[in-house]
Design an enzyme around this catalytic site. Structure first.
Site, short mmCIF file in Angstrom:
data_model
loop_
_atom_site.label_atom_id
_atom_site.label_comp_id
_atom_site.label_asym_id
_atom_site.label_seq_id
_atom_site.Cartn_x
_atom_site.Cartn_y
_atom_site.Cartn_z
CB SER A 117 -1.04 -0.21 1.13
OG SER A 117 -2.09 0.90 1.17
CG ASP A 236 -4.35 -1.65 0.23
OD1 ASP A 236 -3.54 -2.45 0.85
OD2 ASP A 236 -4.51 -0.42 0.33
#
Length: 348
Positions: A117, A236
């Site tokens: 991320s 993600d």
């Protein structure tokens, strides 16, 4: 510090200083915000040698500094391969910049970086070789308009239609900063993690275009469109592996330094759909995150728990928290690395 390590280090120091110059050359063939958990002992500052911070008995300061001078002249395989793992956490992850700044100032060698991320975004820029002051400036000035089409009106459209928001700007932003680099073009080996939304698999990027991979690693599901890559729909990496220490192990790391920027959920605002979704992701991954952290030799934990994942307005605060936590941890990091090559000092 363990007493036996002090004794061994003292022997190394005495033997090194007693040897003639030729032998010395042979033994060195190659030129208050934050918390830290360590598999090893602590260290402190020495004014006339490379700085060692932390808490160390006075008699160990000189030895630790002397051995650190020797350590930084080594390279693999004479020293362990060192990985830096940067966890996810949205705006809190800007603390990674502060950590990187301190590690570079202290000459802590980083042989590879793994990120998830926001850790993937910052790791990509760092591994591309961007100057540290430029990275810090990026962190101070970045906003959501640079990265997405997120706005109040776009959130309303999201609620009343089937159209998710886009992270195309993330890819464009990274490409502008580092160029259209592939993984093999980076100056430091790098990997990042995404999640296949269809199969639930963890996807590890180590080849292809860096900007596209980092974008996929940081695309929050339910808010943003998945990133399409080779017939996969990627989101993600924090869903599956928010602190990917296991990936660092797969890449051959001997020593792992991890940076965790976990949230204090009780302090986060959950007044809108965006905050609810991001909070849900981090709650889901918390238990696995702690398990992954156990694989690290040192875990640096900047105190950013009260910063929401979307609050980029507190970027300077997060960077400073990373600096503070890293300064508290760097002594322990140096000592852990010195311990890993004690045999080399004694027997070479």
């Amino acid at each position: 510090m363990k007493r036996h390590f002090f004794i061994l280090s003292l022997l190394a120091l005495l033997s090194a200083t007693a040897l003639p110059a030729a032998s010395e050359t042979q033994s060195s063939p190659l030129p208050t915000q934050g918390a830290c958990s360590v598999k090893g002992a602590g260290a402190e500052r020495e004014p006339d040698i490379p700085e060692v911070q932390g808490s160390v008995p006075d008699e160990d300061k000189l030895i630790t500094g002397y051995l650190w001078k020797k350590f930084v002249r080594l390279s693999p395989p004479r020293r362990p391969k060192i990985a830096l793992v940067l966890g996810g956490g949205g705006a809190r992850g800007l603390a990674h910049i502060g950590v990187l700044k301190v590690l570079r100032e202290e000459n802590v060698p980083i042989d590879m970086v793994v990120g998830t991320s926001v850790g993937a975004l910052i790791g990509a820029v760092y591994c591309a070789g961007e100057p540290m002051d430029k990275i810090e400036k990026m962190g101070e000035t970045i906003n959501w308009n640079d990265l997405t089409n997120l706005s109040d009106s776009s959130l309303v459209r999201l609620l009343i239609s089937d159209h998710l928001l886009s992270t195309e700007k993330i890819e464009k932003y990274l490409s502008e900063k580092i160029g259209n680099k592939n993984f093999e073009d980076l100056k430091i080996p790098f990997a990042c993690v995404a999640t296949d939304l269809v199969t639930g698999e963890k996807i590890i990027f180590r080849e292809g275009q860096v900007a596209r991979a980092a974008r996929a690693s940081s695309t929050i599901p339910g808010i943003f469109d998945p990133v399409q890559f080779r017939h996969r729909y990627l989101v993600d990496g924090g869903l599956f592996d928010n602190i990917p220490t296991d990936v660092a192990k797969l890449m051959g790391a001997d020593i792992i330094i991890a940076v965790s920027v976990s949230a204090d959920f009780s302090k986060n605002d959950i007044s809108n759909v965006f905050m609810i979704l991001t909070q849900s992701i981090y709650i889901q991954g918390r238990q696995l995150e702690e398990e992954r952290a156990k694989l690290a030799d040192v875990v640096i934990r900047p105190r950013v728990g009260d910063v929401s994942a979307v609050d980029l307005g507190r970027s300077r605060e997060c960077i400073d928290a990373g600096v503070s936590a890293a300064r508290q941890s760097v002594g322990q990091i140096k000592l852990r690395l010195i311990e890993s090559v004690t045999d080399y000092y004694l027997f070479q």
